[in-house]
Structures are given as C-alpha cells and as structure tokens.
Design a protein around this motif. Structure first.
Motif, mmCIF file in Angstrom:
data_model
loop_
_atom_site.group_PDB
_atom_site.id
_atom_site.type_symbol
_atom_site.label_atom_id
_atom_site.label_comp_id
_atom_site.label_asym_id
_atom_site.label_seq_id
_atom_site.Cartn_x
_atom_site.Cartn_y
_atom_site.Cartn_z
ATOM 1 N N ILE A 513 0.667 -1.255 0.138
ATOM 2 C CA ILE A 513 0.027 0.138 -0.130
ATOM 3 C C ILE A 513 0.766 1.197 -0.001
ATOM 4 O O ILE A 513 2.124 1.269 0.556
ATOM 5 N N ALA A 514 0.190 2.452 -0.472
ATOM 6 C CA ALA A 514 1.076 3.655 -0.573
ATOM 7 C C ALA A 514 0.170 4.735 -0.591
ATOM 8 O O ALA A 514 -0.820 4.497 -1.407
ATOM 9 N N PHE A 515 0.282 5.916 0.225
ATOM 10 C CA PHE A 515 -0.560 6.986 0.027
ATOM 11 C C PHE A 515 0.136 7.831 -1.104
ATOM 12 O O PHE A 515 1.270 8.207 -1.101
ATOM 13 N N SER A 516 -0.711 8.678 -1.774
ATOM 14 C CA SER A 516 -0.278 9.696 -2.615
ATOM 15 C C SER A 516 0.140 10.685 -1.737
ATOM 16 O O SER A 516 -0.033 11.033 -0.453
ATOM 17 N N LEU A 522 -5.116 6.331 -2.074
ATOM 18 C CA LEU A 522 -4.516 5.309 -1.453
ATOM 19 C C LEU A 522 -4.438 4.308 -2.498
ATOM 20 O O LEU A 522 -5.315 3.856 -3.206
ATOM 21 N N ALA A 523 -3.067 3.756 -2.865
ATOM 22 C CA ALA A 523 -3.086 2.686 -3.877
ATOM 23 C C ALA A 523 -2.660 1.076 -3.089
ATOM 24 O O ALA A 523 -2.066 1.164 -2.157
ATOM 25 N N THR A 524 -3.390 0.174 -3.457
ATOM 26 C CA THR A 524 -3.361 -1.103 -2.927
ATOM 27 C C THR A 524 -3.000 -2.176 -3.946
ATOM 28 O O THR A 524 -3.701 -2.216 -5.122
ATOM 29 N N GLY A 525 -1.835 -3.059 -3.736
ATOM 30 C CA GLY A 525 -1.583 -3.831 -4.732
ATOM 31 C C GLY A 525 -1.807 -5.479 -4.020
ATOM 32 O O GLY A 525 -1.598 -5.558 -2.944
ATOM 33 N N GLN A 549 0.768 -9.955 -14.550
ATOM 34 C CA GLN A 549 0.463 -11.210 -14.549
ATOM 35 C C GLN A 549 0.831 -11.899 -13.334
ATOM 36 O O GLN A 549 0.681 -13.127 -13.452
ATOM 37 N N ASN A 550 1.086 -11.301 -12.261
ATOM 38 C CA ASN A 550 1.222 -11.839 -11.051
ATOM 39 C C ASN A 550 0.935 -10.826 -9.917
ATOM 40 O O ASN A 550 0.671 -9.745 -10.108
ATOM 41 N N SER A 551 0.965 -11.379 -8.649
ATOM 42 C CA SER A 551 0.769 -10.272 -7.537
ATOM 43 C C SER A 551 1.521 -9.051 -7.721
ATOM 44 O O SER A 551 2.658 -9.140 -7.757
ATOM 45 N N VAL A 552 1.001 -7.997 -7.198
ATOM 46 C CA VAL A 552 1.707 -6.644 -7.148
ATOM 47 C C VAL A 552 2.288 -6.445 -5.852
ATOM 48 O O VAL A 552 1.436 -6.313 -5.043
ATOM 49 N N GLY A 553 3.462 -6.916 -5.864
ATOM 50 C CA GLY A 553 4.057 -6.997 -4.347
ATOM 51 C C GLY A 553 4.632 -5.465 -4.183
ATOM 52 O O GLY A 553 5.234 -5.280 -2.802
ATOM 53 N N SER A 554 4.566 -4.612 -4.811
ATOM 54 C CA SER A 554 5.127 -3.055 -4.548
ATOM 55 C C SER A 554 4.527 -2.058 -5.370
ATOM 56 O O SER A 554 4.426 -1.895 -6.465
ATOM 57 N N VAL A 555 4.244 -0.799 -4.722
ATOM 58 C CA VAL A 555 3.544 0.391 -5.182
ATOM 59 C C VAL A 555 4.234 1.596 -4.791
ATOM 60 O O VAL A 555 4.674 1.484 -3.582
ATOM 61 N N ALA A 556 4.510 2.655 -5.438
ATOM 62 C CA ALA A 556 5.017 3.771 -4.922
ATOM 63 C C ALA A 556 4.597 5.029 -6.010
ATOM 64 O O ALA A 556 4.456 4.973 -7.079
ATOM 65 N N PHE A 557 4.286 6.076 -5.404
ATOM 66 C CA PHE A 557 3.861 7.286 -6.107
ATOM 67 C C PHE A 557 5.137 8.262 -6.447
ATOM 68 O O PHE A 557 5.918 8.210 -5.458
ATOM 69 N N SER A 558 5.076 8.829 -7.354
ATOM 70 C CA SER A 558 6.045 9.861 -7.778
ATOM 71 C C SER A 558 6.046 10.933 -6.796
ATOM 72 O O SER A 558 4.850 11.130 -6.406
#
Length: 756
Positions: A513-516, A522-525, A549-558
C-alpha cells in the motif's frame, strides 16, 4: 541708434551679462557632458574587463575544481587521505557538482582520527573499559619512550606514561574499573599507573629468567610471560607467580594470548605452525590446533572464548573452535601476511591487517564451509595506512576500531553499530517511520507496534488483525495510518488510535500500500494481479489498474503524485494518475527471478527497481534504463543474496539496499560507488525505512530485532571540517607540488575547520 563709445544703459548691460553667462553655462555643460561620457566609457570598459576577468577566473576555477574532483575519485580507494584533501580543495576552489560528489564520498569514509606522535611501529593497543581512552605503545625505536593515552572522542593526547629508554613495552591493559593502567616491560617489571592522578605505583619485578612474549588478561589482573621454554602466569598487582608450566618442545614461545575469561591461554612457538591451548588454572595442555601450513603471527579470542582467529604468512585468517579443535571457517581477503587480528566485543566481526597495509573486516558468523566458489570474503576494507598494520583493537561498544602501523600512526575507524529498538518472539517483517520521524511502526504478526524513536520505548499497539498484518503506511501528514490484512485495509487515527474507516479490497490479499503525496489517494497492490486506487475521504475505489500477470508486491507514487509505479511478474508499470492508464512498461533483463521492489528518486526523474541482487534504474520520462548496479563488485553476475528493500535518501544523494546476506548497503547515486556497509544483524535484513530527514535508518531482520542507524551525511562545509579533524594534516609540500602547482598557497584545512 546707439552711439559708439557712448555710455551703455543698465538694461543693455544686464542683457549682455545674461547672454555671456548663458554661453558659459552651455560651454560648461557641453564640457561636463563630454567628460562624463568619456568617464562612463572608461568605467564601462573597466567593468567589461573586470567582468571578463571574473568569468575567466570562474571558468578556470571550475575546470580546476573538476580536475581535482576527478583525481580524488580515482584515488579514493588507494589513498583515501590524499583523496579526501583533494575533494575538500576542489570544493573550496569552486563548488561544482563533481566537487560536491567527491566531497560527499570522502566525507562518508569511516576514518574518525589519525593519531601521530610515536616514532616507531605502534605494537600495543588497549581501550579503557568505558572506551574514552586508548593506550598505545611503540616499538624499540620509538624515541618518545612513553605509552600514550589518547582521548578517543577528540583524538588528542591526554597524557604520556614514560618508561626506561632501554625497555620495550610488551603489554598494556586497563583494570576492569579503568582506574589503573598496567604496563609490562622487557626488564621483567610491571608498572601500574593511577589513571586519576597519573602517578605510578611501585613497580613489580617478576622472578623470571627472561621474557620473550607476554600478554595481559583483558582486565589486567593476570600477566602471562614466556621464557626459557616455560610459560608463567603472574598476579599483576603483587607480582606473585600464580602458575608455571613447561612448553612441550624446546622451541621458543614467541606468541601468547589470553582468552577473555583468563582461564585459557593460546601460545605459538618459533616453529610457527602450531597453536596450543592451555588450561591456565591447572597448567595443562588442553588441545593443539594443527593443520596449518604457514607461520602464526597473530591470534585473537572471541569474547566468549569459543573461537580463536589465527593469522599468519598465508594471508588467510583461520577461525578455530577452541572446544573441538576444529577449524570453523577461513577468512580470505588480505593480500599478504597477517600480523594483527581482533574480534569485536559482540563476537560478530573479525578484523585483520598486515603487510598489505590494509584492514579487512568480516562477518565471523558465516557458515564454516567455504570453498573457492564461495569464499568468506570481507564486507569492509579499510585503507589509509602507509605501512604494515601491526595491531588492532575494538572499543568496548564496538563502535570504533583502532589500528597501529609501521607508519608510526594510530587510526580510529568508525564501525557502525545499530541501536536495537526492539526484540520480538517472531521476526519483524515490515517497518515504517512516521513523517515527523518520532514514531517507528513495526509488525511481527497480528498487531502493529508504535515505538518512540528517541527513547526506544513502546508507545502504543494498534489492534489485532485476525489474519496477520501484510503491509502498512503512514499518510504524508502523519494523521492516518493504513494497515492491510488479508483483503481489508483499515485506516486509523494516529492521535486517538481510533479506527476511521475500513476498505474492503477483495484482492485475494493486499501485499502493498502507498498514500499519494497529498494523502487523498491510497494505492493497494494485491494477489489478484491488480492495483486499486482509493479515495481516502470517501473510502471508495476510484479505479482498478490491471496488466500484471502476478501479484503486485510493490507500489509507489512519484513525488508530484502524477505517476504510480507498480511492480510484479518482473515488470514495472508506470500509470498516469489523471487518466488511470498505463504509460510505460519497464522490463528487467537477464531473466532474473524473485520479488520486485520500486522507489522513486526525490526529484521523480528516476525509478529504481530490484530483482534478486540487482537494482535497475529507469528514466521516468522515457522509460529507458539509465544504468544497472548489483550487490558486490558492480557486475550483475556477482550479486550476493536477494534485495528485500530499497530507498532513496530525501536529498537524492544516497541509495540504500537491504539484503538477505544480513547487510544493508549505502550507495552514492551519482557514481554508483558503495559508501558503506552496515552489519550487525544475525539474519537476513528483510525490511527498512529512512526517516524524512534521511539521518536515521531503521532495519528489521529475521533475527527478531529492529535496529536504528545514524546514516546522515553532514553539510558540505562541515564535511570539510570532519575531513581535516580526522586527518590532522594538510597537503604536504610534495603533494602540493604535484596536485596544486600554480594555485594559491592558502591552506585547505583552515584553523576554523580543524577545531569546529
């Protein structure tokens, strides 16, 4: 008509006067104007010349600065002292970008102080129990004929302890209280000094036929000597013989070392190939360590006495199990004979130095089985001595390593030691600093612990999650804390610890998860290969991003919030947050495997992504790779372990990676140079977090601990002051002639930087 030669009327005279005055004024104005124009032209020409000269000087200074910075970078490993001075000079001449980079790299070097004053090789080192004082003694040619006592914080001499000119110091040790210093001398005497008054106690004379080698116990209570094929153990305070036993051969005993508890003694003879372990209390031989094919010149016990590190002419340090007499591991890295070895007080680190003038530092806990393909290599190399490394000692808190050398100097090196903030029954696998850095969140299971980073005490615990905590994050303003568990994300008020809202994701698990930056999004993978975008105010899904094509293990906002990076299936996708569409797909190369992590640089121009032991860097505008780096020697094939976490420092100058090889590494982002390696965890490092100021790093490991590290770099002017204080010198005449020819002779290390 006027009459010639007649009288002029007052009216006519006044008119004439006014006319003449007007003409004079006009002439004066014209002359003044011409003069001013000429002066202005001269001034303009002068200012033009001055401006041109200034620009030429600035261009020249920038060129000189860049050249000095290049010289500094090229010799940073081979001659760090000179490289550091060149970096400082480059910045002084002109603060170019190249000068800033070289200065930061020089400032990150671990040298704390360079101590001068001895006139021969420094053979003996001993720290006081509180680590504030270091005692050093030189060899037979040391004309000072004194043991020097140094203040380890300032690097200044506190006092000198004299000894007879014909003597040689064979051992130094502090009492356990630090109140007494014991000095063993070649004339068969032991001199005790009162550290408070600086006065000596009456010397104790040992009833010995001669002393070939000697050593104190770490607390200075006992003193072991060898001579005439006998080993004798003495009471330091009284000089009374405690035990005496004969060496089994007629060989001369040339090396002797006490175990920390004083009950075991290691000896080596002038056959040099055998180490014997003795029971001091019974005077009996316990075991003999054999199997070496080279001479023994250095020995050091681990703090618990269960291991003995032995160095010799083969350049390999052998670590033996003192109970079984079997070899545990072989430490490779030195390029010549090893003459000094030391264990850190926690037993986790071994340092060794010798004839290659270099100190190598290893993790002593690596597996015993080492092969040519998997050697136990050092994690840190310390360079700077201009002669053989003759002695080594760690401070009691393991934060400093002292080294003596044939170059007549002692160096104090900073050895980073993380402060343990927590220990748990289960290992901590996720951590995050609050935006203000005052709180650190950790989890090792079903709850989240909030720690006070100053006191290292637990502040609060956020409610239990039935299926365990999978991920969490603070909002940018620090008021909200999001916790992901299974298919649910709960948003908590950090002040009241009350639950604000619950987001039901239905993503087959939320793994990241990551906040903008503005906190509104909020983004959730998740495990369903998708990323959901939430409105934190309404708790509703704004968009669902698919493509992995697989689990989203990392998310990040610029940093500007316009782009979202998501990682999974060994690809990284960049999403336009206005249109919610993918704008680039970034692919790893070489068929790497493992979890992927992503992080934006502070300016948003670079995205870092990791797979296995490799970090890739992409230009976020073009989506093209910038360069690749790997853990180890800078080539992708030499990675060691898997990168579990990565981050940029807030100023963008440092890049941090946490690895399953138990180490955390700090890299220079401009050059890709490895700045430092943090060791101390006994298991893989699986999570980390930098505080917003970039000065404190938190790491978590499967060894069930969380550690805090001071990793901040000082401001550039303060970096120059640090360099000058550490080296205690400026350019020599030869160095100035070689590198600063034609430059002003003003000092690089000014008086204010030496003492600030």
């Amino acid at each position: 008509m006027p009459r010639f030669g007649g009288t002029v009327s007052p009216e006519d005279a006044a008119v004439t006067t006014r006319y003449r005055s007007s003409v004079r004024v006009k002439f004066l104005i014209a002359a003044l104007t011409a003069s001013l124009m000429a002066s202005s032209l001269v001034i303009w020409q002068r200012e033009t010349v001055i401006e041109s000269t200034r620009k030429e000087r600035e261009d020249r200074d920038r060129s000189i600065s860049r050249l000095l910075a290049l010289e500094s970078s090229e010799m940073l490993d081979a001659d760090p002292d000179l490289a550091s001075l060149l970096a400082a000079r480059a910045f002084r001449v002109s603060p170019t970008r190249e000068a800033e980079t070289s200065l930061r790299n020089a400032g990150a070097l671990p040298l704390a102080h360079r101590l001068t004053g001895h006139q021969d090789a420094v053979l003996r080192l001993a720290f006081s129990p509180d680590g504030r004082v270091l005692a050093t003694a030189g060899g037979s040619a040391d004309g000072s004929r004194a043991v020097r006592l140094w203040d380890t914080a300032s690097g200044r001499t506190r006092a000198t302890v004299p000894y007879a000119p014909e003597n040689l110091v064979q051992g130094v040790a502090f009492s356990s209280s630090g109140e007494t210093l014991a000095v063993g001398q070649s004339d068969k005497t032991v001199q005790l000094w009162d550290m408070a008054t600086g006065h000596p106690h009456p010397a104790v004379t040992l009833d010995s036929s001669g002393i070939d080698a000697a050593d104190f116990t770490p607390d200075g209570r006992l003193y072991a000597t060898s001579g005439s094929h006998r080993i004798q153990v003495w009471d330091t305070a009284t000089g009374r013989l405690r035990n005496s036993f004969r060496h089994p051969t007629d060989a001369l005993v040339v090396g002797i070392k006490f175990a920390p508890d004083g009950h075991t003694l290691a000896t080596t003879d002038n056959g040099f190939k055998t180490v014997r372990l003795w029971d001091v209390d019974r005077g009996r031989l316990r075991t003999t360590l054999t199997g070496r094919q080279d001479s023994v010149s250095a020995m050091a016990f681990s703090p618990d006495g269960r291991a003995l590190a032995v160095g010799g002419s083969s350049s390999v340090v052998q670590v033996w199990d003192t109970t079984t007499g079997r070899r545990r591991t072989a430490l490779t890295g030195n390029q010549d004979s090893v003459d000094a070895v030391a264990f850190s007080p926690d037993g986790r680190t071994v340092a060794a130095g010798g004839w290659d003038n270099v100190i190598e530092v290893w993790d002593s806990r690596n597996p015993a089985r080492t092969t040519a393909r998997k050697p136990n290599r050092p994690h840190t190399t310390l360079t700077g001595h201009a002669g053989r490394v003759t002695s080594l000692a760690f401070s009691p808190d393991a934060s400093t390593l002292a080294s003596g050398s044939d170059d007549h100097t002692v160096r104090l090196w900073n050895t980073p030691v993380g402060r343990t903030i927590s220990r748990s029954r289960n290992f901590v696998y996720a951590i995050a600093f609050s935006p203000d850095g005052r709180t650190l969140a950790t989890t090792a299971g079903t709850t989240v612990q909030l720690w006070n980073t100053r006191t290292r005490r637990l502040r609060a615990t956020i409610g239990a999650q039935e299926n365990g905590v999978d991920a969490f994050a603070f909002s940018p303003d620090g008021r909200t804390f999001g916790v992901a568990s299974d298919d649910t994300v709960r948003l908590w008020d950090t002040r009241t610890r009350h639950l604000r809202s619950t987001l039901t994701a239905r993503q087959k698990g939320v793994y990241s998860i990551a906040f903008s930056p503005d906190g509104h999004t909020l983004a959730t993978g998740g495990g369903d290969h998708a990323t959901r975008i939430w409105d934190t105010g309404t708790g509703r899904v704004r968009a669902t991003l698919t493509g992995h094509q697989n689990s989203v293990g990392s998310v990040a906002f610029s940093p500007d919030g316009r782009t979202l990076a998501t990682a999974g299936d060994l690809t990284v996708r960049l999403w336009n947050m206005r249109t919610m569409r993918s704008r680039a797909v970034l692919e790893y190369q070489l068929g790497l495997d493992g979890d992927t992590k992503v992080a934006f640089s502070p300016d948003g121009r670079t995205l870092a992504g990791s797979a296995d032991g490799v970090v890739w860097f992409w230009d976020t505008a073009t989506g093209q790779p910038q360069r690749s780096r790997s853990e180890g020697l800078g080539t992708i094939a030499s990675q060691n372990g898997t990168i579990m976490a990565l981050a940029f420092s807030p100023d963008g100058h440092t890049f941090v990676t946490a690895n399953t090889d138990r180490r955390t590494r700090l890299w220079d982002t401009a050059t890709g140079r490895l700045r430092s390696t943090l060791t101390g965890h006994t298991g893989p490092v699986i999570a980390m977090s930098l505080n917003r100021g970039g000065r404190t790093l938190a790491t978590a490991s499967i060894d069930h601990t969380v550690r805090l590290w001071d990793v901040g770099l000082p401001a550039l002017e303060k970096t120059i002051a640090k360099i000058c204080r550490s080296l205690g010198r400026d350019f020599t005449a030869d160095e100035r002639a070689t590198y600063l020819s034609g430059q002003p002779s003003d000092p690089t290390c000014r008086q204010d930087t030496k003492t600030s």
